[in-house]
Design an enzyme around this catalytic site. Structure first.
Site, PDB file in Angstrom:
ATOM      1  N   TRP A  32      49.393  44.103  43.825  1.00 44.38           N
ATOM      2  CA  TRP A  32      48.576  43.240  45.139  1.00 44.38           C
ATOM      3  C   TRP A  32      49.715  43.111  46.012  1.00 44.38           C
ATOM      4  CZ3 TRP A  32      44.022  44.893  45.577  1.00 44.38           C
ATOM      5  CH2 TRP A  32      43.375  44.894  44.382  1.00 44.38           C
ATOM      6  N   ASP A  88      49.073  34.500  48.413  1.00 44.19           N
ATOM      7  CA  ASP A  88      47.796  35.193  48.115  1.00 44.19           C
ATOM      8  C   ASP A  88      47.488  34.471  46.529  1.00 44.19           C
ATOM      9  OD1 ASP A  88      45.772  36.739  46.851  1.00 44.19           O
ATOM     10  OD2 ASP A  88      47.079  38.409  46.833  1.00 44.19           O
ATOM     11  N   LYS A 143      37.085  35.212  41.219  1.00 41.18           N
ATOM     12  CA  LYS A 143      37.603  34.926  39.885  1.00 41.18           C
ATOM     13  C   LYS A 143      37.398  33.405  39.363  1.00 41.18           C
ATOM     14  CE  LYS A 143      40.810  38.351  41.620  1.00 41.18           C
ATOM     15  NZ  LYS A 143      40.346  39.504  40.600  1.00 41.18           N
TER      16      LYS A 143
HETATM   17  C1  LIG Z   1      46.278  38.822  43.613  1.00 41.31           C
HETATM   18  C2  LIG Z   1      44.879  39.628  44.191  1.00 41.31           C
HETATM   19  N1  LIG Z   1      45.113  39.989  45.490  1.00 41.31           N
HETATM   20  C3  LIG Z   1      44.127  40.469  45.952  1.00 41.31           C
HETATM   21  C4  LIG Z   1      43.252  41.160  45.546  1.00 41.31           C
HETATM   22  C5  LIG Z   1      42.116  42.000  46.321  1.00 41.31           C
HETATM   23  O1  LIG Z   1      40.837  41.125  46.340  1.00 41.31           O
HETATM   24  P1  LIG Z   1      39.597  41.736  46.873  1.00 41.31           P
HETATM   25  O2  LIG Z   1      39.076  42.965  45.940  1.00 41.31           O
HETATM   26  O3  LIG Z   1      38.852  40.478  47.112  1.00 41.31           O
HETATM   27  O4  LIG Z   1      39.797  42.413  48.280  1.00 41.31           O
HETATM   28  C6  LIG Z   1      42.943  40.796  44.202  1.00 41.31           C
HETATM   29  C7  LIG Z   1      41.790  41.668  43.554  1.00 41.31           C
HETATM   30  O5  LIG Z   1      41.958  41.593  42.273  1.00 41.31           O
HETATM   31  C8  LIG Z   1      44.081  40.189  43.470  1.00 41.31           C
HETATM   32  O6  LIG Z   1      43.763  40.088  41.969  1.00 41.31           O
END
Ligand SMILES: Cc1ncc(COP(=O)(O)O)c(C=O)c1O
Length: 358
Positions: free
Chosen positions: A98, A172, A196
């Site tokens: 991520w 994030d 989550k």
């Molecule tokens: C740490 C992290 N950042 C970003 C995301 C991306 O999130 P989204 O699916 O809400 O765009 C996720 C998705 O699981 C994640 O775990």
């Protein structure tokens, strides 16, 4: 009995779901469902105000920070945050997939992204080194992924505290917001998808030092413009009303449970039960370095992908859902978000013990 170990959307607190069910046809004696009411109504104004206040209480958000309820998930924030707050160059700690994705998205916005350290070559089993010698002034901010959902490792606040104070941080927190305490005053910007620990998918939380909003460039598209969205109290367009309603109920539920400190203690206890079992097991291993382990996403494996996949299927038949690792890495993963129950951990450990016995 069914136990849900999904990495997201994920398990929500049962009392909250029961309340949603009870109120679904008649919200607050309006004779209307929450799914039907206008976001320009006094009823929703009250929900919005309460959600913001409760989040402020839970995270001890200082007064000089603004709160945003928006959409697009963590993925849109990968683009909107650099659009709003990066001017030429940012730094990144590559602690997982991520983090890497966030860097790529910023690059597409024309921002230079310097990866200061990465543990990709170690399959992200350990956290990258923190920058201590590089001058913070070289960068608009350092992007940190507090919890690496896929690989199962986390920067805890104690890790962040080792960073030189002059670093501007963007975090994030998609997969561990409200699961462990973070010192909001240490970050310029925090964002997190809600799916989550907070609400159904469709809501994204933003927290930003208010002074930074004055520096948002004029050419940011409206729906990604944090200054505009916050000036309209997160209602520039139609907000995800139902998600914000559920988020507010979850916030109330967490406050009643003793807030983030109490939740964190419980999360640590749950994770310790599972890690202790895995570390003593002769069949499974948890590959992440102990001090970097996540309390919300516990990654483990037999070392044999075929076996791991078989175990995930057998687990489903036994009522233990979504234990397969992320499709990009395989293996096994149990997500223990705030609403995860002690019974689920007990059932999982018993299932793994039975497998090991065979
Ligand atoms: C740490 C992290 N950042 C970003 C995301 C991306 O999130 P989204 O699916 O809400 O765009 C996720 C998705 O699981 C994640 O775990």
């Amino acid at each position: 009995m069914v136990y849900n170990f999904s990495a997201g959307p994920a398990v929500l607190p049962k009392p909250v779901l029961e309340r949603v069910q009870k109120e679904l046809l008649n919200f607050n004696d309006t004779g209307m469902s929450i799914l039907e009411i206008s976001h320009r109504s006094p009823e929703f104004d009250a929900i919005m105000a309460s959600a913001e206040q409760n989040l402020r209480t839970l995270m001890a958000i200082p007064d000089d920070y603004s709160v945003l309820f928006t959409q697009g998930g963590g993925s849109l924030a990968f683009s909107s945050v650099p659009m709003n707050f990066a001017h030429h160059k940012i730094a990144l700690l590559d602690s997982g997939q991520w983090a890497k994705k966030a860097g790529k998205a910023a690059q597409k916005m024309g921002i230079t992204v310097d990866t200061l350290s990465s543990t990709a070559s170690q399959q992200y089993h350990t956290l990258p080194n923190l920058p201590v010698k590089i001058p913070a002034d070289d960068y608009d901010y350092l992007h940190v992924t507090t919890n690496n959902t896929i690989e199962g490792l986390a920067f805890h606040q104690s890790d962040i505290d080792q960073l030189p104070k002059e670093w501007h941080l963007v975090a994030d927190m998609s997969s561990n917001i409200l699961a462990e305490p973070y010192d909001v005053s240490r970050y310029d910007v925090i964002f997190a998808g809600a799916q989550k620990n907070i609400a159904p998918a469709g809501l994204t939380i933003g927290i930003v030092k208010t002074a930074l909003l004055d520096r948002v460039p004029d050419n940011v598209p409206e729906m990604m413009d944090w200054q505009l969205q916050i000036s309209k109290n997160s209602m520039y367009n139609t907000p995800p009303v139902f998600d914000i309603y559920v988020a507010n109920l979850v916030f109330e539920h967490l406050i009643a449970q003793g807030g983030v400190t109490a939740i964190y203690k419980h999360n640590q206890e749950q994770a310790a039960r599972l890690y202790d079992y895995l570390d003593a097991s002769t069949c499974f291993t948890a590959p992440v370095t102990k001090k970097n382990r996540s309390f919300t996403n516990i990654v483990f494996t037999t070392g044999d992908e075929t076996k791991d996949q078989k175990i995930a299927v057998e687990a489903t038949h036994a009522g233990l859902y979504y234990l397969g690792g992320h499709r990009s890495v395989g293996g096994l993963r149990a997500s223990l978000y705030n609403a995860q129950t002690d019974d689920a951990i007990t059932a999982l450990i018993k299932f793994l013990q039975r497998y090991e016995g065979k």
